[in-house]
Scaffold this motif. Structure first.
Motif, PDB file in Angstrom:
ATOM      1  N   TYR A  55      97.960  44.205 -25.252  1.00  0.00           N
ATOM      2  CA  TYR A  55      98.081  42.918 -25.948  1.00  0.00           C
ATOM      3  C   TYR A  55      99.324  42.837 -26.825  1.00  0.00           C
ATOM      4  CZ  TYR A  55      93.176  41.737 -24.800  1.00  0.00           C
ATOM      5  OH  TYR A  55      91.977  41.440 -24.182  1.00  0.00           O
ATOM      6  N   GLY A  56     100.215  43.797 -26.753  1.00  0.00           N
ATOM      7  CA  GLY A  56     101.448  43.725 -27.527  1.00  0.00           C
ATOM      8  C   GLY A  56     101.240  43.722 -29.028  1.00  0.00           C
ATOM      9  N   GLY A  57     100.315  44.529 -29.512  1.00  0.00           N
ATOM     10  CA  GLY A  57     100.111  44.675 -30.951  1.00  0.00           C
ATOM     11  C   GLY A  57      99.005  43.820 -31.541  1.00  0.00           C
ATOM     12  N   GLU A  58      98.435  42.937 -30.767  1.00  0.00           N
ATOM     13  CA  GLU A  58      97.357  42.074 -31.260  1.00  0.00           C
ATOM     14  C   GLU A  58      96.000  42.738 -31.008  1.00  0.00           C
ATOM     15  OE1 GLU A  58      97.783  39.095 -32.836  1.00  0.00           O
ATOM     16  OE2 GLU A  58      99.944  39.452 -32.707  1.00  0.00           O
ATOM     17  N   VAL A  62      97.475  36.181 -24.200  1.00  0.00           N
ATOM     18  CA  VAL A  62      98.430  37.168 -23.690  1.00  0.00           C
ATOM     19  C   VAL A  62      98.698  36.908 -22.216  1.00  0.00           C
ATOM     20  CG1 VAL A  62      98.810  39.635 -23.246  1.00  0.00           C
ATOM     21  CG2 VAL A  62      97.798  38.897 -25.423  1.00  0.00           C
ATOM     22  N   GLY A  63      97.663  36.600 -21.467  1.00  0.00           N
ATOM     23  CA  GLY A  63      97.808  36.261 -20.055  1.00  0.00           C
ATOM     24  C   GLY A  63      97.634  37.441 -19.122  1.00  0.00           C
ATOM     25  N   THR A  64      97.022  37.147 -17.998  1.00  0.00           N
ATOM     26  CA  THR A  64      96.716  38.183 -17.015  1.00  0.00           C
ATOM     27  C   THR A  64      97.967  38.885 -16.513  1.00  0.00           C
ATOM     28  OG1 THR A  64      94.735  36.980 -16.337  1.00  0.00           O
ATOM     29  CG2 THR A  64      95.609  38.604 -14.782  1.00  0.00           C
ATOM     30  N   ILE A 109      98.416  42.925 -16.788  1.00  0.00           N
ATOM     31  CA  ILE A 109      98.505  43.749 -15.583  1.00  0.00           C
ATOM     32  C   ILE A 109      99.833  44.500 -15.545  1.00  0.00           C
ATOM     33  CG2 ILE A 109      98.627  43.705 -13.046  1.00  0.00           C
ATOM     34  CD1 ILE A 109      95.796  43.375 -14.105  1.00  0.00           C
ATOM     35  N   GLU A 110     100.911  43.847 -15.927  1.00  0.00           N
ATOM     36  CA  GLU A 110     102.222  44.509 -15.914  1.00  0.00           C
ATOM     37  C   GLU A 110     102.260  45.666 -16.910  1.00  0.00           C
ATOM     38  OE1 GLU A 110     105.830  45.858 -14.990  1.00  0.00           O
ATOM     39  OE2 GLU A 110     104.573  44.503 -13.824  1.00  0.00           O
ATOM     40  N   ALA A 153      87.723  49.037 -18.422  1.00  0.00           N
ATOM     41  CA  ALA A 153      87.099  49.687 -17.262  1.00  0.00           C
ATOM     42  C   ALA A 153      87.338  48.856 -16.010  1.00  0.00           C
ATOM     43  CB  ALA A 153      85.606  49.883 -17.504  1.00  0.00           C
ATOM     44  N   ALA A 154      87.233  47.545 -16.136  1.00  0.00           N
ATOM     45  CA  ALA A 154      87.500  46.672 -14.990  1.00  0.00           C
ATOM     46  C   ALA A 154      88.944  46.810 -14.520  1.00  0.00           C
ATOM     47  CB  ALA A 154      87.185  45.223 -15.348  1.00  0.00           C
ATOM     48  N   LEU A 155      89.874  47.049 -15.440  1.00  0.00           N
ATOM     49  CA  LEU A 155      91.277  47.225 -15.056  1.00  0.00           C
ATOM     50  C   LEU A 155      91.487  48.447 -14.174  1.00  0.00           C
ATOM     51  CD1 LEU A 155      93.361  46.356 -18.238  1.00  0.00           C
ATOM     52  CD2 LEU A 155      93.388  45.193 -16.024  1.00  0.00           C
ATOM     53  N   VAL A 156      90.658  49.462 -14.336  1.00  0.00           N
ATOM     54  CA  VAL A 156      90.763  50.642 -13.480  1.00  0.00           C
ATOM     55  C   VAL A 156      90.715  50.216 -12.015  1.00  0.00           C
ATOM     56  CG1 VAL A 156      89.593  52.778 -12.780  1.00  0.00           C
ATOM     57  CG2 VAL A 156      89.886  52.235 -15.225  1.00  0.00           C
TER      58      VAL A 156
END
Length: 186
Positions: free
Chosen positions: A37-40, A55-57, A61-62, A84-87
């Motif tokens: 989240y870039g610090g948030e 922040v946006g998907t 993801i990037e 966990a879903a990002l895994v």
């Protein structure tokens, strides 16, 4: 020892992820906790979901992709709830991955699940975000993956975070002990 990439929850990178990392690092593992989240960060789930949308998907993801690419090919992918879903976004491209460690959530299976892939999931029962049929369906789709599903009766969703009402000290201790054992076996 394992290299672990630990994705934070929907709340953003908070002190608890550093505390989880410190437990694993004390055992000799290397842990990276990318800030998606870039610090948030947020203090409650509604604010966390709003922050994720802001922040946006694509950015999330990037940032996650960069963290995974910077890790060794055999790194363990880990995450908390949303993390966990990002895994599930990355394990298909990680054929040498040593294992996956999922807290307060699960990841969509790669197609097909890698035979013998060690996966440990630690989920509250009941979980306020997903019903029991969801977890039963996930287990049914494991194929030949080597899955450990640990449930924590009466604990809150993110029971590892002492800053949340979800926190359950006994469940958190048991979860971390089981996770340390899991990592030691990889």
């Amino acid at each position: 020892m394992a290299h672990i990439v630990l994705f934070h929850s929907i709340l953003g990178r908070r002190p608890v992820e550093g505390e989880i990392a410190a437990v694993f690092e004390a055992d000799g593992h290397t842990v990276s906790v990318p800030d998606l989240y870039g610090g948030e960060a947020a203090d409650d789930y509604d604010a966390g979901f709003a922050l994720r949308r802001a922040v946006g998907t694509e950015a999330i993801i990037e940032r996650a992709r960069r963290a995974v690419e910077a890790a060794p090919a055999e790194a363990v992918l880990a995450g908390v709830s949303f993390g966990a879903a990002l895994v599930g976004e990355f394990w298909q491209q990680r054929p040498a991955m040593a294992g996956a460690l999922l807290f307060a959530g699960i990841a969509e299976w790669m197609d097909p699940p890698r035979a013998g892939l060690p996966v440990a999931a630690h989920i509250a029962r009941p979980d306020p975000f997903d019903d029991e049929d969801y977890f039963a369906g996930w287990l049914a789709g494991q194929g030949e993956a080597d899955v450990e599903l640990h449930r924590y009766d009466g604990a809150g969703h993110y029971f590892l975070d002492p800053a949340l009402a979800d926190y359950d000290e006994a469940a958190a201790r048991l979860c971390l002990d089981r996770s340390r054992d899991f990592l030691a076996r990889l």
